[in-house]
Design a protein around this motif. Structure first.
Motif, PDB file in Angstrom:
ATOM      1  N   VAL B 127       0.767  -1.136  -0.086  1.00 53.79           N
ATOM      2  CA  VAL B 127      -0.046   0.047  -0.052  1.00 53.79           C
ATOM      3  C   VAL B 127       1.044   1.341   0.115  1.00 53.79           C
ATOM      4  N   ASP B 128       2.174   0.986  -0.513  1.00 54.92           N
ATOM      5  CA  ASP B 128       3.153   2.117  -0.486  1.00 54.92           C
ATOM      6  C   ASP B 128       3.310   2.669  -1.745  1.00 54.92           C
ATOM      7  N   LEU B 129       3.389   3.936  -2.286  1.00 54.94           N
ATOM      8  CA  LEU B 129       3.357   3.886  -3.482  1.00 54.94           C
ATOM      9  C   LEU B 129       4.920   3.765  -3.955  1.00 54.94           C
ATOM     10  N   VAL B 130       5.901   4.165  -3.026  1.00 51.98           N
ATOM     11  CA  VAL B 130       7.157   4.028  -3.798  1.00 51.98           C
ATOM     12  C   VAL B 130       7.740   2.566  -3.934  1.00 51.98           C
ATOM     13  N   PHE B 180       4.533  14.497  -5.354  1.00 54.04           N
ATOM     14  CA  PHE B 180       3.482  15.556  -5.035  1.00 54.04           C
ATOM     15  C   PHE B 180       2.703  15.098  -3.847  1.00 54.04           C
ATOM     16  N   VAL B 181       2.315  13.641  -4.010  1.00 56.84           N
ATOM     17  CA  VAL B 181       1.619  13.333  -3.016  1.00 56.84           C
ATOM     18  C   VAL B 181       2.296  13.167  -1.783  1.00 56.84           C
ATOM     19  N   TYR B 182       3.523  13.063  -1.627  1.00 54.92           N
ATOM     20  CA  TYR B 182       4.330  12.759  -0.594  1.00 54.92           C
ATOM     21  C   TYR B 182       4.462  14.242  -0.090  1.00 54.92           C
ATOM     22  N   GLY B 183       4.563  15.105  -0.977  1.00 60.07           N
ATOM     23  CA  GLY B 183       4.630  16.533  -0.433  1.00 60.07           C
ATOM     24  C   GLY B 183       3.608  16.922   0.200  1.00 60.07           C
ATOM     25  N   THR B 188       3.845   8.112   1.820  1.00 64.38           N
ATOM     26  CA  THR B 188       3.400   7.354   0.607  1.00 64.38           C
ATOM     27  C   THR B 188       2.785   6.183   0.871  1.00 64.38           C
ATOM     28  N   ASP B 189       2.557   6.254   2.189  1.00 64.42           N
ATOM     29  CA  ASP B 189       1.808   5.006   2.841  1.00 64.42           C
ATOM     30  C   ASP B 189       0.020   5.172   2.778  1.00 64.42           C
ATOM     31  N   PHE B 190      -0.727   4.449   1.910  1.00 66.82           N
ATOM     32  CA  PHE B 190      -1.896   4.696   1.599  1.00 66.82           C
ATOM     33  C   PHE B 190      -2.520   4.787   3.093  1.00 66.82           C
ATOM     34  N   ARG B 191      -2.011   3.711   3.970  1.00 71.54           N
ATOM     35  CA  ARG B 191      -3.015   3.701   5.280  1.00 71.54           C
ATOM     36  C   ARG B 191      -3.095   5.044   5.931  1.00 71.54           C
ATOM     37  N   ARG B 192      -1.777   5.742   6.052  1.00 63.37           N
ATOM     38  CA  ARG B 192      -1.649   6.936   6.678  1.00 63.37           C
ATOM     39  C   ARG B 192      -2.165   8.027   5.808  1.00 63.37           C
ATOM     40  N   ILE B 193      -2.493   8.030   4.476  1.00 65.43           N
ATOM     41  CA  ILE B 193      -3.001   9.064   3.779  1.00 65.43           C
ATOM     42  C   ILE B 193      -4.446   8.616   4.185  1.00 65.43           C
ATOM     43  N   VAL B 194      -5.112   7.460   3.881  1.00 61.68           N
ATOM     44  CA  VAL B 194      -6.371   7.376   4.259  1.00 61.68           C
ATOM     45  C   VAL B 194      -6.877   8.063   5.714  1.00 61.68           C
ATOM     46  N   TYR B 199      -7.520  15.974   6.735  1.00 59.57           N
ATOM     47  CA  TYR B 199      -6.630  16.862   7.088  1.00 59.57           C
ATOM     48  C   TYR B 199      -5.730  17.437   5.993  1.00 59.57           C
ATOM     49  N   ILE B 200      -5.302  16.327   5.074  1.00 65.15           N
ATOM     50  CA  ILE B 200      -4.729  16.456   3.982  1.00 65.15           C
ATOM     51  C   ILE B 200      -5.289  17.434   2.931  1.00 65.15           C
ATOM     52  N   VAL B 201      -6.518  17.071   2.706  1.00 62.36           N
ATOM     53  CA  VAL B 201      -7.464  17.616   1.819  1.00 62.36           C
ATOM     54  C   VAL B 201      -7.367  18.951   2.055  1.00 62.36           C
ATOM     55  N   ALA B 202      -7.850  19.467   3.482  1.00 67.33           N
ATOM     56  CA  ALA B 202      -7.941  20.564   4.004  1.00 67.33           C
ATOM     57  C   ALA B 202      -6.555  21.593   3.754  1.00 67.33           C
ATOM     58  N   ASN B 203      -5.529  20.921   3.912  1.00 67.06           N
ATOM     59  CA  ASN B 203      -4.306  21.727   3.946  1.00 67.06           C
ATOM     60  C   ASN B 203      -3.645  21.690   2.443  1.00 67.06           C
TER      61      ASN B 203
END
Lengths: 335, 483, 527, 100, 191
Positions: B127-130, B180-183, B188-194, B199-203
């Motif tokens: 689940v990691d992009l890299v 960019f996703v990392y930025g 780049t881990d989707f579990r954390r992104i999810v 929060y990410i979307v807000a900022n």
């Protein structure tokens, strides 16, 4: 601020001057030593013992006509000698030549710049040296040059791997990449890394000879096959630049070898700079000795030797060193 | 120093199937200098695939992750592992005969095939992009080489270089997207992104969206979505046919595995994605189909057809949700069977001398090779989605997922496309059964390996068509990871 | 556990296919023999079913309901009522006759041909038995494959064009039907929480008016193309003319019936309100088909295409009767399906027989056949009369009932449709006259041989059926009646609601209407 | 202090130049180099982000990407050599036995 | 305008200049040199951003190895000066390509600007610790958290080696492509 810049500039100029002189006298030394080994006398007209011979050579080269063949690629033809010359000089930016000393009341460090990735910098710079040869060989538009250029770049790429890997053992043991720290860790003869990394040193010196295209790995400029290889079409100052580049590189790898394996400027009694120079010129002597002793390799032998002997040995050395350090740390620090 | 040692202890059992492939491939490579033992290469490969398959099946119910969370072993990934292994295994069987006939039967091919498969497995099981990116590269680099594997054929050379350039281009886009996703997300881990999505979307909404868009472009190239499809026909036509067979199935499945994970799990919260995929899916289906209509080369036609099939599967990306994901998985399995089957037939036909798989060369094969023609017809019907083949059920399942979520117009476009596709698939049957041919048609020599492929694929195509229940259950339980 | 007769009759031909796969393709006689025997046994099984069928029973008989694809609620649900029963019997009989008729005419790729025939019969019987919509769809599509081959491989000069046209037309409709089917499936799931394709369960679900219109449209399009109703008929002449004799027979005899059967089985009971709404248009189209088909038939030079266009006309009758939506009309419609299968099938067989002899089908090439082939002419006469609908032939019963039903609902249409009967007489008899009577103008016609025993064997059962239905249709009608009543119940309910108030539907399904609107709202957004 | 966005814009520009190069150049080697440039632009962005976020993961990614670039270069150049041997051209338009 | 800004501006300009020249040169060797120039400028930026280790690696790997390989290939193919580059493409296709690319750049730039100037907190470099970007710190991550991808790169390199060898190694019994096939430039297939 200004002071720092001033001191640095002085240091840079000093190092460059010493280096250029070193190069010039390296040629003299080579001719002399070779001559002695072959029961000849060597240059002995210009000055006492021919000591002014390098200067005479330089004057000759400067005043010679600069012949540019018709079908060369102008830009690269001009750039190539410079590219081969500059990295050799740049290498010395991170090589510590002395301990810190005080001169005219200024505390001066014995290195132009103490980068914490010093060795990496050296490798980054020396890896660029190949461009000079490659471009020079290619742009001259001559078959000999092209073949010489191709051979040399293939050779340099092949040996660069083992070259890099051969010092990884030292780095693992020393746990630093800074040249200054490396030297500091080898305060006594007993702590020279040559004792801990004998195989690494042998690999290093072998690769270094190949990297600098010196005999017995001097195929890119093998006179009997390729006239003069990549610099066949060069003359006058451009040729001189190549020449200085070659000797500069020899000095550079020698300096790195001295720093990595033989304690750099460390030594008793004599001033550090002298120790450093002695060690470097020992290696220069080794180069010449090799040239006088060994016959030239065949090209396929060279490649086979690089890939099938040196490279596996370098990996093995790294592996063993790594395991050793791991195991040792376990034993000493109790797992 | 001691810290290194403790963190280095990792559970390699999670990597079992991958390691088996790696070891088998290395074995093949080691045997290369011993020329007399080269015949062992396919054997080693087959054994490797089977062992790997067995190990992968053992991982089915295992849901765990290792290597600091970068390796995720879940049923979704395992399902895809099985698909990749199946596809590679069948491609290998197809390849052996063809390569012998063409005089390019070099053991490296089998090693490359296994490396590539391993890369796909890596892609699907993280689940990691890299890590996905690395898996993608491990998959792609052998593919470039395999496309150019027939070194003496200019077409093959061209296929290799074109595929390479497009692949590398796509990788660059992908990497920029990952940056960019990392930025945006600091990970780049989707579990954390999810977990931090709101929060990410807000900022960092813009970074995240730009990243998603670039990633989409990157994978668009990989799965050959329109408008990133231009490389497909040339590469498919030029590459050696067994390789094309492999291309059309496995990397596509891998691409979808990753896209499903990224866009239906990682970026599930982006509403705009559905609209984007809507357009892409429609374009992909339609362009693929329309261009396939006017091809004179079967391989090229199948290339365009594979584009349109990617379009059908993309419907599931539009729809989202468990139904859609399992329908995509189901379709990919089904597609593996009938598409590889079709290519197997084309391959064995190409072992006739001087054959380039143009349509005209199919004329009369029903007389000379009735069973081969019949099987080819079966696969064509499956490709065009006729019952009782699994091709129908796959489409049905995807469309049903779409209708359920109210995408009726999308489904209407989908079925209209599948209507158009009937024309060119039937053209194959028409040529082989109905067109006149001159002279005595050449009888193709059947070999056991291809026979086995045909039996497996035909049974799969028909059997799963009649009794899709088991596979349905598998694909429905495979989406566990998304819940 | 009752014996599963329907599964047997559906899949028995496949047993033949399996056997034939293992027979070398050189052994033509064995292949023909096996396929004939298999088809014959299938026919006997269907007869068995016919006799076991309870004429008084309401609803489905021989019902089988096994789970098939559990996750999606798809069942293997079979069952027949009177309508299906007759069509199944018709199918099996025609299959046997077709296999007989192709005995000598098919010479290339014999194995494939007979496999296709048996495969086809599985598909056709399956359609008539399926009570699960998914299953229905599967069989509906499956039968396209063998038909495609039959037309494309063993057909006439433009066979490839005809074959692909046939497939594409049918596919077009059926794919839209698939979408509608999926919509129904989820609509039902929303309604009851259960995922199923079961026809009867879905029948219980009230469908909001607007979507019902759309779904009906999708289904009706699929069926209308198959029937074929007037504007969708263009594939039919091509397919019929290019197909081999047996192909034409099956096409006309059974495949067209699948369309009308679809209307009866699915459209009418499932979407009664939409049926009423569409009724005028379909009736008008049916009448247009009747007259158009007849007029076009009249100018045909080729006997086979004449018969083909006459099919358009006859199927128009079937549709007209069906959409009269009363007892007479529907019964007549169903009977007419059978009739058309028999008489048009017979016509194609006859055309095939003469074609085998002369390798031409142009009317002008014939003339005076009666002299050289008297038996043939006699059979031809009977079949032509049956097709026209002369009393005491089957055609009369069907058309009479249809017209009767139509008169009850719409006199104008009925009158117009009646003109179709008259026209039919014109073109049929005119054709017959030109082919059979007169002098033998063409020398090639002089040496024609009369029917062989095999050919007589083919025609006799059909003629018997023609007279049986024509004179004593009761056994058929009494089997149809309960089924028709069942269907009319749905229609009447809708009609009551319709007459009572326009809004009743809305009220009864108020809750549903809303959800449906939401669903469509989403769709609009997406668009 | 220079804002991180400045580096990102630079990365974007380099990426764009790379894209232009891939799309417009007809020399395979230049196309390939343009792709390498694009990868490097991604690297620059990663490093800039890494600095901005003050975490080192980006550096690891760059390291991995460099490896990938090296691997791609090896195979890509081998392919270029192969096709040049057979075709005597590096003009992508000449690679058209099949059409693009 | 402090030293940092000057370094950045100079490096950025050089990087963009090198990149632009790289794609616009007709001489392939010059292209390579310009790319190296651009890479060197980028290495400076890396170092400015605290990625000392990666700056060195960039030079070693890219400039020292990959680009040498490029040059080597160019020399091997003996591509001197203007190669057969055919006629320039039609204005329309050229225009579209440029347009697409330029739009992409503009879009990305706007995206970044949009974010950067909205939330400057993240846009401005924060102070970093001394060992940020040092070999040790990167290696620590690489061999602990990112061990798996690191191992994968090993596989990747192995694959690349095998691939390159397969592509370039001539078999002993290999025959060259027949001349008639090599010159077959006719367009087959339609698009």
């Amino acid at each position: 601020m200004l002071e720092v810049i001033f001191i640095s500039s002085i240091k840079v100029i000093a190092v460059v001057v010493v280096l250029l002189t070193g190069c010039a006298y390296a040629t003299y030394m080579e001719r002399k030593v070779l001559a002695f080994m072959q029961h000849r006398i060597g240059p002995n007209y210009a000055g006492p013992f021919g000591l002014l011979q390098p200067i005479a050579d330089a004057v000759k080269l400067i005043f010679k006509e600069d012949v540019v063949p018709d079908n060369v690629e102008r830009l690269t033809y001009t750039l190539a000698p410079m590219i081969s010359f500059v990295p050799a000089v740049l290498t010395f930016a991170v090589v510590p030549f002395s301990s810190n000393f005080t001169l005219f009341g200024y505390e001066i460090t014995g290195v132009i710049s103490d980068l914490n990735i010093g060795i990496l910098f050296v490798f980054a710079i020396t890896s660029l040296g190949v461009y000079g040869i490659l471009l020079g060989g290619w742009s001259a538009g001559s078959k000999y040059s092209l073949l010489g250029g191709l051979r040399s770049s293939a050779q340099m790429i092949s040996y660069e791997l083992s070259y890099g890997l051969s010092i990884v053992g030292v780095i693992i043991i020393a746990n630093t990449l800074s040249m200054v720290e490396l030297v500091e860790q080898q305060a006594t003869i007993g702590s020279w890394f040559i004792w801990k990394q004998p195989l690494g040193f042998l690999l290093y010196i072998t690769c270094a000879v190949a990297e600098t295209n010196r005999s017995p790995f001097d195929l890119p400029e093998a006179e009997s096959e390729l006239v003069a290889g990549y610099h066949t079409e060069y003359s006058s100052m451009r040729f001189a630049q190549f020449f200085i580049g070659e000797y500069g590189n020899m000095l550079a790898v020698s300096a790195v070898a001295a720093t990595l394996f033989f304690g750099g400027w460390q030594g008793p009694l004599l001033p550090p700079v002298i120790w450093f120079l002695i060690k470097v010129f020992c290696f220069m002597f080794l180069y010449i000795w090799l040239r006088a002793t060994l016959p030239r390799f065949r090209y396929d032998q060279l490649m086979n030797f690089g890939w099938k002997v040196l490279f596996p040995l370098a990996i093995l050395n790294t592996l063993v060193t790594g395991l050793w350090v791991l195991w040792l740390s376990d034993v000493i620090f109790g797992g | 120093m001691t810290d290194y040692v403790s963190t280095l202890s990792v559970d390699l059992s999670l990597l079992g199937p991958e390691l088996v492939l790696l070891v088998a491939a290395s074995l093949i490579l080691i045997f290369i200098p011993f020329r007399k033992m080269n015949y062992l290469a396919p054997v080693i490969a087959v054994v490797g695939f089977i062992v790997s398959f067995y190990l992968a099946m053992g991982q089915w119910s295992e849901h765990s992750s290792g290597f600091a969370g970068l390796l995720t072993c879940d049923s979704f990934g395992v399902m895809f592992k099985l698909i990749f292994l199946l596809a590679s295994f069948l491609s290998l069987l197809i390849a052996h005969r063809y390569f012998s006939v063409k005089g390019i039967n070099r053991p490296e091919f089998y090693a490359l095939l296994m490396f590539s498969t391993m890369g796909m497995m890596v892609m699907a099981n993280t689940v990691d992009l890299v890590v996905m990116f690395l898996g993608l590269e491990i998959m792609s680099i052998p593919l470039y080489v395999m496309a150019a594997f027939n070194r003496r054929s200019l077409e093959s050379n061209e296929a290799g270089i074109k595929y390479f350039i497009m692949g590398a281009f796509a990788s660059a886009f992908l990497m920029m997207g990952i940056a960019f996703v990392y930025g945006a997300a600091e990970t780049t881990d989707f579990r954390r992104i999810v977990a931090d999505f709101s929060y990410i979307v807000a900022n960092y909404k813009v970074y995240l969206y730009a990243g998603a868009a670039l990633i989409l472009v990157g994978f668009g190239f990989k799965i050959a979505a329109v408008p990133f499809h231009t490389w497909v026909p040339d590469v498919y036509q030029g590459a050696p046919t067994p390789v094309t067979a492999f291309f059309s199935v496995a990397p596509k499945a891998a691409g979808f595995a990753v896209m499903l994970r990224i866009f239906l799990y990682g970026f599930e919260g982006m509403e705009i994605l559905s609209d984007v995929f809507w357009v892409l899916a429609v374009l992909t289906m339609t362009v693929g189909n329309v261009l396939a209509l006017r091809q004179d080369n079967v391989k090229r036609m199948l290339a365009y057809s594979s584009i349109s099939h990617a379009g059908y599967i993309m419907i599931s990306l539009v729809v989202g949700g468990p139904e859609a994901i399992s329908s995509a998985i189901f379709y990919l399995v089904a597609y593996t069977f009938f598409n590889l089957g079709a290519f197997a037939v084309i391959t064995i036909l190409e072992t006739r001398s001087g054959c380039k798989s143009d349509f005209v060369e199919l004329a009369g094969i029903s007389k000379a090779n009735p069973y081969l023609a019949a099987v080819l017809a079966l696969f064509m019907f499956a490709l065009s989605g006729f019952p009782p083949t699994v091709g129908f059920f796959g489409k049905f399942y995807i469309f049903s997922a779409a209708v359920k979520s109210g995408f009726i117009w999308l489904v209407v476009i989908g079925v209209m496309n599948s209507f158009v596709s009937v024309y060119y698939y039937l053209r194959v049957i028409k040529t082989s059964y109905m067109d006149a041919h001159e002279g005595q048609p050449a009888v193709v020599k059947m070999v056991p390996s291809i026979f086995l492929v045909l039996v497996i694929t035909a049974l799969g195509t028909l059997g799963l068509g009649f009794f899709p229940q088991k596979l349905l259950e598998l694909s429905q339980s495979a989406i566990f990871a998304f819940l | 556990m009752v014996f599963d007769w329907l599964t047997l009759v559906i899949f028995f031909p496949l047993v033949g296919v399996l056997i034939m796969l293992f027979i070398p393709s050189k052994n033509h006689d064995t292949l023909k023999g096996v396929s004939l025997i298999i088809a014959f046994i299938t026919m006997l099984i269907s007869f068995g079913i016919y006799y076991m069928f309870d004429t008084l029973g309401n609803g489905m008989q021989f019902e089988i309901n096994e789970t098939w694809i559990v996750s999606l609620g798809i069942n293997y649900h079979l069952g027949i009522d009177g309508i299906s029963l007759l069509l199944i019997v018709l199918t099996t009989i025609l299959t046997v006759l077709c296999i007989l008729s192709s005995w000598n005419s098919v010479t290339v790729n014999v194995k494939g041909y007979y496999i296709s025939m048996l495969f086809l019969s599985t598909g056709m019987i399956g359609v008539f038995c399926a009570l699960d919509l998914f299953l229905f769809y599967v069989f509906w599509e499956v039968m396209l494959i063998p038909m495609y081959f039959i037309i494309g491989v063993w057909g006439g000069p433009r066979k490839i064009y005809a074959a692909i046209k046939f497939v594409l037309f049918t596919m077009f409709g059926s794919l839209l039907m698939l979408v509608a089917l999926l919509y129904l499936y989820f609509e039902y799931a929303r309604f009851s929480g259960e995922y199923t394709f079961d026809l009867f369960k879905i029948m219980d679900m009230p469908i909001a008016y607007q979507p019902q219109l759309l779904i009906f449209g999708a289904f009706a399009l699929a069926f209308a193309i198959k029937v074929p109703l007037f504007p969708f008929h263009t594939w039919l002449p091509d397919a019929h003319v290019q197909a081999p004799t047996a192909g034409s027979v099956i096409l006309a005899g059974v495949l067209l019936k699948m369309g009308t059967y679809g209307f009866v089985r699915i459209c009418l009971p499932l979407f009664p309100e939409a049926t009423l709404a569409y009724l005028p248009y379909i009736s008008i189209l049916a009448v247009i088909a009747i007259i158009y088909g007849a007029l076009v038939s009249m100018v045909q030079k080729d006997v086979k295409s004449l018969v083909a266009f006459s099919s358009v006309s006859h199927m128009g009758f079937v549709m007209l009767g069906m959409f009269a939506l009363n007892m007479e009309g529907l019964e007549g419609s169903v009977i007419q399906m059978i009739n058309h299968g028999i008489s048009t099938g017979a016509l194609f067989l006859i055309v095939g027989m003469i074609y085998e002899r002369r390798h031409t089908r142009l009317i002008e090439d014939f003339g005076g056949i009666a002299r050289v082939m008297p038996t043939f002419s006699a059979f031809f006469m009977i079949v032509v009369l049956s097709s026209i609908g002369l009393p005491f032939t089957n055609g009369f019963v069907g058309e009479f009932l249809i017209l009767l039903g139509t008169f009850k609902t719409n006199v104008t249409l009925a009158v117009l449709a009646t003109s179709g009967v008259v026209l039919a007489a014109c073109y049929m008899l005119w054709m017959y006259q030109r082919v059979i009577f007169g002098k033998v103008t063409n020398p090639e016609n002089e040496n024609l041989k009369d029917l062989t025993p095999r050919e007589k064997l083919i025609l006799v059962p059909l003629v018997l059926l023609i007279f049986w239905i024509g004179i004593y249709p009761k056994p058929f009608l009494e089997r149809i009646e309960p089924a028709v009543k069942q269907i009319l119940v749905h229609i009447d309910n809708a009609r009551l609601a319709d007459n009572g108030s326009e809004t009743i539907i809305e009220k009864t399904v108020a809750g549903e209407t809303e959800t449906v609107d939401v669903a469509f709202g989403e769709k609009e957004e997406i668009k | 202090m220079i804002p991180i966005s400045a580096y990102l814009i630079l990365a974007a520009v380099l990426f764009g130049i790379g894209t232009v190069g891939v799309l417009t150049s007809r020399n395979v080697i230049v196309i390939f180099m343009a792709i390498e440039l694009m990868l490097n632009a991604a690297n620059l962005a990663l490093i800039a982000f890494s600095r901005g976020l003050n975490v080192l993961d980006g550096h690891v990614f760059v390291f991995l990407v460099l490896t990938v670039a090296a691997a791609e270069a090896a195979v890509g150049l081998a392919l270029i050599v192969l096709i040049f041997r057979n075709r005597e051209s590096i003009n992508i338009d000449r690679f058209s036995i099949m059409k693009w | 305008m402090n030293l940092d800004t000057i370094v950045f501006l100079v490096s950025a300009v050089v990087a963009v200049f090198g990149a632009t020249m790289m794609i616009s040169q007709r001489n392939t060797v010059a292209s390579v040199l310009y790319l190296i120039l651009s890479l060197a400028a980028q290495a400076v930026l890396y170092i400015q951003l605290g990625a000392l280790f990666l700056g060195a690696v960039l030079i070693i790997v890219y400039a020292g190895a990959i680009m040498v390989l490029f040059l080597f290939v160019i020399m091997l193919l003996n591509l001197r000066g203007n190669q057969d580059m055919g006629d320039p493409p039609g204005p329309v296709s050229r225009f579209t390509k440029y347009l697409v690319s330029i739009l992409l750049v503009i879009e990305l730039v706007f995206i970044i600007r949009g974010v950067a100037f909205d939330t400057d907190a993240s846009g401005i470099m924060s102070m970093v610790t001394d060992d940020f970007g040092s070999v040790k710190a990167v290696a620590m991550l690489l061999f602990t958290d990112y061990l798996y991808p690191f191992e994968l790169t090993g596989v990747l390199l192995l694959v690349a080696i095998v691939g390159a060898v397969v592509v370039s190694k001539r078999e002993k019994d290999e025959t060259p492509i027949p001349a008639d096939q090599a010159s077959d430039n006719s367009d087959r297939g339609t698009n």
